[in-house]
Structure formats: C-alpha cells, structure tokens
Design an enzyme around this catalytic site. Structure first.
Site, PDB file in Angstrom:
ATOM      1  N   HIS A 176       0.832  -1.205   0.000  1.00 30.79           N
ATOM      2  CA  HIS A 176       0.000   0.000   0.000  1.00 30.79           C
ATOM      3  C   HIS A 176       0.871   1.261   0.000  1.00 30.79           C
ATOM      4  O   HIS A 176       0.590   2.227  -0.731  1.00 30.79           O
ATOM      5  CB  HIS A 176      -0.919   0.004   1.220  1.00 30.79           C
ATOM      6  CG  HIS A 176      -1.666   1.289   1.398  1.00 30.79           C
ATOM      7  ND1 HIS A 176      -2.647   1.712   0.514  1.00 30.79           N
ATOM      8  CD2 HIS A 176      -1.546   2.260   2.330  1.00 30.79           C
ATOM      9  CE1 HIS A 176      -3.088   2.894   0.909  1.00 30.79           C
ATOM     10  NE2 HIS A 176      -2.448   3.256   1.995  1.00 30.79           N
ATOM     11  N   HIS A 181       0.923   5.168  -2.063  1.00 26.98           N
ATOM     12  CA  HIS A 181       1.458   6.496  -1.763  1.00 26.98           C
ATOM     13  C   HIS A 181       2.737   6.829  -2.521  1.00 26.98           C
ATOM     14  O   HIS A 181       2.885   7.939  -3.037  1.00 26.98           O
ATOM     15  CB  HIS A 181       1.677   6.637  -0.256  1.00 26.98           C
ATOM     16  CG  HIS A 181       0.393   6.632   0.510  1.00 26.98           C
ATOM     17  ND1 HIS A 181      -0.410   7.743   0.610  1.00 26.98           N
ATOM     18  CD2 HIS A 181      -0.244   5.643   1.172  1.00 26.98           C
ATOM     19  CE1 HIS A 181      -1.483   7.443   1.331  1.00 26.98           C
ATOM     20  NE2 HIS A 181      -1.404   6.174   1.677  1.00 26.98           N
ATOM     21  N   GLU A 222      -6.829   9.049  -0.196  1.00 30.33           N
ATOM     22  CA  GLU A 222      -6.910   7.600  -0.008  1.00 30.33           C
ATOM     23  C   GLU A 222      -7.945   6.932  -0.918  1.00 30.33           C
ATOM     24  O   GLU A 222      -7.692   5.849  -1.443  1.00 30.33           O
ATOM     25  CB  GLU A 222      -7.245   7.262   1.464  1.00 30.33           C
ATOM     26  CG  GLU A 222      -6.163   7.632   2.465  1.00 30.33           C
ATOM     27  CD  GLU A 222      -4.974   6.677   2.475  1.00 30.33           C
ATOM     28  OE1 GLU A 222      -4.974   5.684   1.729  1.00 30.33           O
ATOM     29  OE2 GLU A 222      -4.034   6.949   3.235  1.00 30.33           O
ATOM     30  N   SER A 241      -3.866   0.455  -4.613  1.00 31.72           N
ATOM     31  CA  SER A 241      -2.984  -0.597  -4.106  1.00 31.72           C
ATOM     32  C   SER A 241      -3.708  -1.926  -3.943  1.00 31.72           C
ATOM     33  O   SER A 241      -3.159  -2.859  -3.372  1.00 31.72           O
ATOM     34  CB  SER A 241      -2.364  -0.161  -2.773  1.00 31.72           C
ATOM     35  OG  SER A 241      -3.372   0.193  -1.850  1.00 31.72           O
TER      36      SER A 241
HETATM   37 FE   FE2 Z   1      -2.713   5.132   2.930  1.00 27.75          FE
END
Ligand code: FE2
Length: 296
Positions: A176, A181, A222, A241
C-alpha cells in the site's frame, strides 16, 4: 483490511491504526517482541514472519531521519507475494487508474519480481517531487502522520503482509505504501496536495478540525475517484494498491466532489467504501482541494 467472501480486500489506514504497539518513546526491553500481532493475524503462528516483522520494526525504531534507510530483510516467499499482487494490479491499473498515476508508475519502473527497498523508492520519488518515505514502527497518530506531509515526509511501514494471504492484509503494508502512496507522491500535483494537507493540519486548533481534515484526506488522497474521458478512474491510494478495491469502486454510490459534503461523511475503514466522491476531472479535483486547503 478484512477478508471478504470474494477474497477481496479493504483498507485500514494511517488515520486509523497500526498494529505495532511499541513506539519510539517507549523503552523496549525485548527487541524480539516489538510487534504485537492479534491472534487472528495471518502471521500470528509463523515465528519466521514474526522475527522479520520485529527486525523491520527495529530498523524504524533506530532510524535517524535523513540517513540512508537500512535494507529490509524480505524472504523469497515475500517477494512472491509482491509478484502475485503485481500480476493482479497490472491489468487493474490499466483499466481503472487515472492517467497521472499511470504516468508516475511508469516513470518509477519498479520490478515485478522484487519488493523495492524504501531507499531505492526514495531515490526516484525525491528526484521528481522532493518527497521521501521514512520508516516508522510505532502507532502513528493522525496529526503526526499528516503534519509530516508538510515537510515532504511520508511516514511509512516497511513490512509486507503474510505470504499465506497475498490479497489480504489487516494493516497497511509496504505494498500500500509504495504502490499507493509512493507512486502518487511521484506525481507532482498529488505530491503538492499532500504537502498542502500537512500545512493545513499544522494550522488546526481542535480535535474536531483534525477529524474534518482526516475525512477529506480519506475521501480524496486515499479513496478519491474522478472522471476521465467519461470513465470512472481512481487516484486514491487505497484503491490503487488493491485490485479488489479497484473493481469494487464501480459499485460505490458516487457523489460530486463537494468538500462541504465530504466533511460530513463518516467512514468505516473495515469495509469497502459504499460512498465515493468523484471529481469532474483531475484538474478540477486538484483545484477544488487546493482552494479548500489554503483556507485553513
Ligand atoms: Fe494510505
């Protein structure tokens, strides 16, 4: 993340919890017991995995910001987890990711075979946006996590989920962090929005205000989606992700990206998000967020 009947995954994230209990301020007597896993964690009964988790937590606890990040000791099984996830994500990204994300991930050119080390991710991301990922072992309070963004620092876990459940993790892992990110921070516009979130959080004065900004972060950075040539695309790291999340986003109720409404929307991080906020375009999303964040 929690398992579902289709073996898809949902994200528990920075603004909520991490399962590592020790933090840098605690005196930890037993360095082999840094990471506490719940009994229902997939790696709970795997002593080798737990030893690696402790070793990786120790890297973060002894890390001095700005110094080179030590190599995390991944096993071949864990590199296999990365390969399995990468294989599922490749077609999912082509189908569901926004153009800016696809451009950024191509520029970073990660290996499909090996989990990248944070040090090499940093070399590439920093050259593009100035952002760097720094390892963190302890519980990260939302304010600490968000404020660090103002300085171009993303506090980051380094472990990977257990090999028995490649499509499921009960906590944010390196997949993730890097695929979500790390890649979005290699997109200059998204990196700048992250910085602006950090600056805005530095100006908040109450827990209520922090909660408002945490919600906006959740539903944009997010779990943000937008329209691109009439199609629904993801720019949110929690979606990008996970192949399961990317499929599932098409089932969500879409609402316009009205930040006054976003701040009133609660969320449950343990399930797929039933409501997503959709920008009219990448530019519109960036402009709307920029205008909102500078007002704080
Ligand atoms: Fe995150």
């Amino acid at each position: 993340m929690i398992p579902t009947d289709t073996n898809q995954t949902v994200l528990l994230d920075h603004v909520d919890m991490r399962m590592v209990v020790a933090n840098g301020d605690d005196e930890v007597k037993d360095r082999n017991a840094l990471v506490k896993l719940d009994p229902d964690h997939p790696g709970f009964r795997d002593p080798e995995y737990r030893a690696r988790r402790n070793a990786i937590a120790q890297i973060a606890m002894t890390y001095t910001p700005g110094s080179p990040i030590p190599v995390a000791p991944y096993s071949e099984l864990e590199h296999g987890v990365w390969q399995t996830i990468w294989k599922a994500l490749l077609p999912a990204h082509r189908e569901h990711a926004c153009a800016e994300y696809l451009e950024a991930i191509e520029r970073l050119s990660f290996s499909a075979d090996r989990i990248p080390q944070l040090r090499e991710v940093n070399e590439r991301v920093q050259a593009i946006s100035g952002f760097r990922l720094e390892p963190v072992a302890g519980l990260v309070q939302p304010r600490v996590f968000l404020e660090n963004l103002a300085d171009g620092v993303f506090l980051c876990t380094q472990y990977i989920r257990h090999h028995s459940t490649p499509m499921y993790t009960p906590e944010p892992d390196v997949v993730h962090e890097i695929v979500g990110h790390g890649v979005t921070l290699a997109c200059p516009q998204l990196a700048e929005l992250n910085r602006q979130f950090g600056r805005a959080v530095k100006r908040v004065r109450s827990a209520e205000e922090l909660e408002i900004l945490s919600r906006v972060y959740w539903f944009t950075i997010e779990f943000g989606v937008l329209r691109e040539n009439g199609k629904l695309k993801a720019y949110g790291t929690g979606l990008l992700s996970s192949a399961g999340e990317l499929e599932e986003m098409h089932q969500a109720e879409l609402r316009p990206l009205d930040l006054a409404l976003v701040t009133k929307q609660t969320y449950d991080p343990t399930h797929f998000q039933p409501v997503l906020f959709c920008g009219d375009s990448f530019e519109m999303m960036c402009g709307t967020l920029r205008e909102y964040l500078v007002q704080w």
